[in-house]
Design an enzyme around this catalytic site. Structure first.
Site, mmCIF file in Angstrom:
data_model
loop_
_atom_site.group_PDB
_atom_site.id
_atom_site.type_symbol
_atom_site.label_atom_id
_atom_site.label_comp_id
_atom_site.label_asym_id
_atom_site.label_seq_id
_atom_site.Cartn_x
_atom_site.Cartn_y
_atom_site.Cartn_z
ATOM 1 N N ASP A 112 1.119 -0.745 0.328
ATOM 2 C CA ASP A 112 -0.586 0.024 0.037
ATOM 3 C C ASP A 112 1.324 1.251 0.337
ATOM 4 O O ASP A 112 1.946 0.699 0.364
ATOM 5 C CB ASP A 112 -0.977 -0.228 1.471
ATOM 6 C CG ASP A 112 -2.089 0.835 0.952
ATOM 7 O OD1 ASP A 112 -2.156 1.467 0.449
ATOM 8 O OD2 ASP A 112 -3.140 0.700 2.005
ATOM 9 N N ALA B 216 1.375 5.564 1.315
ATOM 10 C CA ALA B 216 0.508 6.120 2.607
ATOM 11 C C ALA B 216 1.556 7.703 2.348
ATOM 12 O O ALA B 216 1.650 8.220 1.423
ATOM 13 C CB ALA B 216 2.047 5.935 4.142
ATOM 14 N N ASP B 217 0.806 8.502 3.822
ATOM 15 C CA ASP B 217 1.078 9.756 2.695
ATOM 16 C C ASP B 217 1.587 10.560 3.568
ATOM 17 O O ASP B 217 2.087 11.626 3.555
ATOM 18 C CB ASP B 217 -0.849 10.558 3.378
ATOM 19 C CG ASP B 217 -1.982 10.186 2.134
ATOM 20 O OD1 ASP B 217 -1.696 10.692 1.135
ATOM 21 O OD2 ASP B 217 -3.178 9.712 3.080
ATOM 22 N N LYS C 38 -2.331 7.650 6.706
ATOM 23 C CA LYS C 38 -2.727 6.802 5.502
ATOM 24 C C LYS C 38 -4.104 7.748 5.207
ATOM 25 O O LYS C 38 -5.059 8.962 6.348
ATOM 26 C CB LYS C 38 -2.894 6.109 5.244
ATOM 27 C CG LYS C 38 -1.789 4.835 5.361
ATOM 28 C CD LYS C 38 -1.538 3.366 5.629
ATOM 29 C CE LYS C 38 -2.378 2.932 4.313
ATOM 30 N NZ LYS C 38 -2.457 3.162 2.744
ATOM 31 N N GLY C 39 -5.537 7.841 3.899
ATOM 32 C CA GLY C 39 -6.678 8.125 3.842
ATOM 33 C C GLY C 39 -6.783 8.857 3.742
ATOM 34 O O GLY C 39 -7.381 9.458 2.586
ATOM 35 N N GLU D 31 -8.395 0.089 3.403
ATOM 36 C CA GLU D 31 -6.567 0.029 4.447
ATOM 37 C C GLU D 31 -6.223 -0.544 5.449
ATOM 38 O O GLU D 31 -5.578 -1.269 5.922
ATOM 39 C CB GLU D 31 -6.239 1.482 3.865
ATOM 40 C CG GLU D 31 -6.572 1.023 2.158
ATOM 41 C CD GLU D 31 -5.402 2.643 2.084
ATOM 42 O OE1 GLU D 31 -5.649 2.580 0.832
ATOM 43 O OE2 GLU D 31 -5.637 3.271 2.870
ATOM 44 N N LYS E 125 7.441 11.841 1.420
ATOM 45 C CA LYS E 125 6.396 11.428 2.302
ATOM 46 C C LYS E 125 7.099 10.933 3.340
ATOM 47 O O LYS E 125 6.417 11.213 4.524
ATOM 48 C CB LYS E 125 5.739 10.181 2.024
ATOM 49 C CG LYS E 125 5.049 10.391 0.790
ATOM 50 C CD LYS E 125 3.551 10.836 0.526
ATOM 51 C CE LYS E 125 2.956 10.442 -0.124
ATOM 52 N NZ LYS E 125 2.565 9.893 -1.065
#
Ligand code: A5P
Length: 252
Positions: free
Chosen positions: A90, A92-93, A103-104, A112, A130
């Site tokens: 996945d 990530a932010d 995340k999100g 997730e 990030k």
């Protein structure tokens, strides 16, 4: 979800980390498929391997990822039965030291979370932008909430020192997630000092009636692969020798 899957094809760093993540996928693996640009790069490359004969099944974390995976030829399954997934890949932010995550931003955090929680390993793919010293530095910690509770949840988040903004669609209406919920993007007054502060905030937010989940993913990532524009990949591993993190870099 109302958000389209962004294109990662022109980002050499994301292409490099996607390729590095492929090396973690064994024949026969059950793989959680994340959402966003980095995860899309992985799905596309995984599909190419499948067409060469690799056998995998995937569990997508969003409708956009499901569409992309099907188009790439990856067989999709539900989270039925007892079997864990072998790994989830996945994006990530934010990635903080210790590999705690935000995340999100792409709107898929609940699925997730569910997919990651049923996976033996969570592998995160990011570009260097990030990496943060403290979570919240980039200014948005998403919180997903039941629409009926949007008002009281917003007030409770303010009482915790956050500034929440309801995520909207292009027409200015509430943007609903694929679970039919709203998202409140929360700006902290200051970034979260450390992992303890993040865990205290997470517990306080999850205690608010109507909150479904937060974008704080704390202690879930097994490794983070950081892609650089020149194609280098840096691997950050959680829980190195003295409980710290370790890192290694591979050339392009
Ligand atoms: C989706 O809900 C997010 O958690 C994404 O994983 C995250 O936003 C990273 O997306 P990008 O790889 O597009 O930056």
């Amino acid at each position: 979800m109302g958000e389209t899957m962004p294109d990662s094809g022109d980002d050499p760093g994301l292409q490099a980390v996607a390729g590095a993540a492929l090396e973690l996928v064994a024949d026969g693996a059950r793989v959680g498929l994340g959402s966003g640009r980095a995860a899309s790069a992985f799905v596309v490359q995984l599909g190419a391997r499948v067409r060469e004969g690799l056998r995998v099944t995937g569990v997508p974390t969003s409708d956009a990822t499901a569409r992309l995976a099907r188009a790439a030829g990856i067989a999709l399954v539900d989270l039925d039965g007892d079997a864990e997934l072998d790994l989830t890949v996945d994006g990530a932010d934010e990635v903080a030291p210790g590999l705690d995550l935000v995340k999100g931003w792409g709107g898929a955090l609940v699925r997730e979370r569910i997919v990651a929680s049923t996976s033996r390993r969570q592998v995160i793919l990011v570009g260097r932008e990030k990496l943060v010293r403290m979570l919240g530095e980039r200014g948005r910690i998403p919180v997903e909430a039941v629409p009926f509770a949007a008002g009281p949840v917003s007030r409770a988040l303010k009482a915790l020192g956050l500034t929440p903004a309801l995520r909207t669609d292009p027409a200015g209406g509430r943007l609903l997630t694929e679970n039919g919920n709203v998202t409140l993007d929360c700006r902290p007054a200051t970034p979260l000092a450390d992992g303890t502060a993040a865990r205290v905030l997470e517990a306080a937010v999850l205690a608010i009636p109507g909150v479904v989940d937060t974008g704080l993913f704390l202690g879930t990532a097994e490794r983070v692969l950081v892609g650089y524009p020149d194609g280098r990949v840096e691997t950050l591993l959680r829980g190195g020798a003295a409980g710290g993190d370790s890192r290694e870099t591979s050339a392009p």
